[in-house]
Design a protein around this motif. Structure first.
Motif, mmCIF file in Angstrom:
data_model
loop_
_atom_site.group_PDB
_atom_site.id
_atom_site.type_symbol
_atom_site.label_atom_id
_atom_site.label_comp_id
_atom_site.label_asym_id
_atom_site.label_seq_id
_atom_site.Cartn_x
_atom_site.Cartn_y
_atom_site.Cartn_z
ATOM 1 N N ILE A 190 2.062 -13.126 31.951
ATOM 2 C CA ILE A 190 1.317 -12.249 31.056
ATOM 3 C C ILE A 190 1.308 -12.875 29.670
ATOM 4 N N LEU A 191 0.089 -13.067 29.154
ATOM 5 C CA LEU A 191 -0.031 -13.668 27.835
ATOM 6 C C LEU A 191 0.259 -12.628 26.762
ATOM 7 N N PRO A 192 0.943 -13.049 25.705
ATOM 8 C CA PRO A 192 1.233 -12.085 24.646
ATOM 9 C C PRO A 192 -0.045 -11.705 23.892
ATOM 10 N N ILE A 193 -0.100 -10.483 23.438
ATOM 11 C CA ILE A 193 -1.257 -9.980 22.704
ATOM 12 C C ILE A 193 -0.957 -10.120 21.221
ATOM 13 N N LYS A 194 -1.873 -10.777 20.521
ATOM 14 C CA LYS A 194 -1.681 -10.962 19.091
ATOM 15 C C LYS A 194 -2.192 -9.727 18.361
ATOM 16 N N VAL A 195 -1.383 -9.222 17.468
ATOM 17 C CA VAL A 195 -1.723 -8.013 16.728
ATOM 18 C C VAL A 195 -1.660 -8.338 15.246
ATOM 19 N N LYS A 196 -2.693 -7.934 14.525
ATOM 20 C CA LYS A 196 -2.704 -8.130 13.083
ATOM 21 C C LYS A 196 -2.136 -6.892 12.420
ATOM 22 N N LYS A 197 -1.464 -7.131 11.335
ATOM 23 C CA LYS A 197 -0.909 -6.020 10.584
ATOM 24 C C LYS A 197 -2.033 -5.394 9.755
ATOM 25 N N TYR A 198 -2.108 -4.095 9.761
ATOM 26 C CA TYR A 198 -3.183 -3.389 9.073
ATOM 27 C C TYR A 198 -2.579 -2.503 8.005
ATOM 28 N N ARG A 199 -3.071 -2.668 6.789
ATOM 29 C CA ARG A 199 -2.657 -1.812 5.678
ATOM 30 C C ARG A 199 -3.902 -1.169 5.082
ATOM 31 N N PRO A 200 -3.999 0.123 5.202
ATOM 32 C CA PRO A 200 -5.177 0.773 4.617
ATOM 33 C C PRO A 200 -5.082 0.768 3.080
ATOM 34 N N GLN A 201 -6.219 0.642 2.461
ATOM 35 C CA GLN A 201 -6.265 0.694 0.996
ATOM 36 C C GLN A 201 -6.245 2.150 0.572
ATOM 37 N N ARG A 202 -5.255 2.503 -0.198
ATOM 38 C CA ARG A 202 -5.130 3.893 -0.641
ATOM 39 C C ARG A 202 -5.639 4.005 -2.075
ATOM 40 N N LYS A 203 -6.458 4.976 -2.284
ATOM 41 C CA LYS A 203 -6.978 5.224 -3.629
ATOM 42 C C LYS A 203 -6.252 6.430 -4.206
ATOM 43 N N ILE A 204 -5.737 6.256 -5.365
ATOM 44 C CA ILE A 204 -5.012 7.334 -6.016
ATOM 45 C C ILE A 204 -5.985 8.080 -6.913
ATOM 46 N N LYS A 205 -6.011 9.366 -6.736
ATOM 47 C CA LYS A 205 -6.893 10.194 -7.558
ATOM 48 C C LYS A 205 -6.079 10.742 -8.726
ATOM 49 N N ASP A 206 -6.613 10.558 -9.923
ATOM 50 C CA ASP A 206 -5.899 10.978 -11.118
ATOM 51 C C ASP A 206 -6.114 12.441 -11.466
ATOM 52 N N ASP A 207 -7.157 13.054 -10.986
ATOM 53 C CA ASP A 207 -7.488 14.406 -11.419
ATOM 54 C C ASP A 207 -6.871 15.504 -10.531
ATOM 55 N N LEU A 208 -5.864 15.203 -9.755
ATOM 56 C CA LEU A 208 -5.220 16.222 -8.927
ATOM 57 C C LEU A 208 -4.219 17.013 -9.760
ATOM 58 N N THR A 209 -4.239 18.297 -9.592
ATOM 59 C CA THR A 209 -3.277 19.156 -10.285
ATOM 60 C C THR A 209 -2.592 20.026 -9.255
ATOM 61 N N PHE A 210 -1.333 20.344 -9.522
ATOM 62 C CA PHE A 210 -0.563 21.182 -8.608
ATOM 63 C C PHE A 210 -0.277 22.521 -9.276
ATOM 64 N N ASP A 211 -1.181 23.454 -9.160
ATOM 65 C CA ASP A 211 -1.040 24.778 -9.772
ATOM 66 C C ASP A 211 -0.578 25.800 -8.793
#
Length: 125
Positions: free
Chosen positions: A104-125
């Motif tokens: 069985i041949l090994p399966i090559k897997v790429k590492k995946y990192r999603p780009q996270r966008k930080i929103k500045d206008d969030l408020t916790f009221d």
């Protein structure tokens, strides 16, 4: 009439058979009866020590037959000779199939990192 000379392999399996019988019947084994039965069974069914060992091992470990110490080897022979032969054939067939399988041949897997966008206008009221 002298007994035929045993080869080294036959001597090894004879020792395994006697050790297995010893473990099954314990210290109270009637060796005179058991060796006579063993000799007669081997002659009647044309078995070798290797075959007898295989049948006894199959009965104990795979069929989980409880040994009745009041009876001799007749509780295993000839009843379990055919199932043991079938079992050995199935194992050898499975080994052949496993040997035919390609590596069985090994399966090559790429590492995946999603780009996270930080929103500045969030408020916790």
């Amino acid at each position: 009439m002298a007994a035929p000379k045993l080869s080294e392999e036959e001597k090894v399996y004879r020792k395994k058979v006697t050790d297995l019988i010893q473990s099954m019947w314990g210290e109270d084994a009637n060796w005179k009866l058991l060796t006579a039965q063993l000799k007669n069974i081997m002659k009647e069914y044309k078995l070798t020590h290797k075959d007898v060992y295989a049948v006894l091992k199959y009965c104990i470990y795979y069929e989980q037959i409880v040994n009745d110490k009041n009876y001799g080897l007749g509780q295993f022979f000839p009843k379990y000779i055919e199932p043991t032969i079938n079992f050995i054939e199935k194992i050898s067939c499975a080994k052949e199939k496993a040997a035919d399988m390609k590596e069985i041949l090994p399966i090559k897997v790429k590492k995946y990192r999603p780009q996270r966008k930080i929103k500045d206008d969030l408020t916790f009221d």
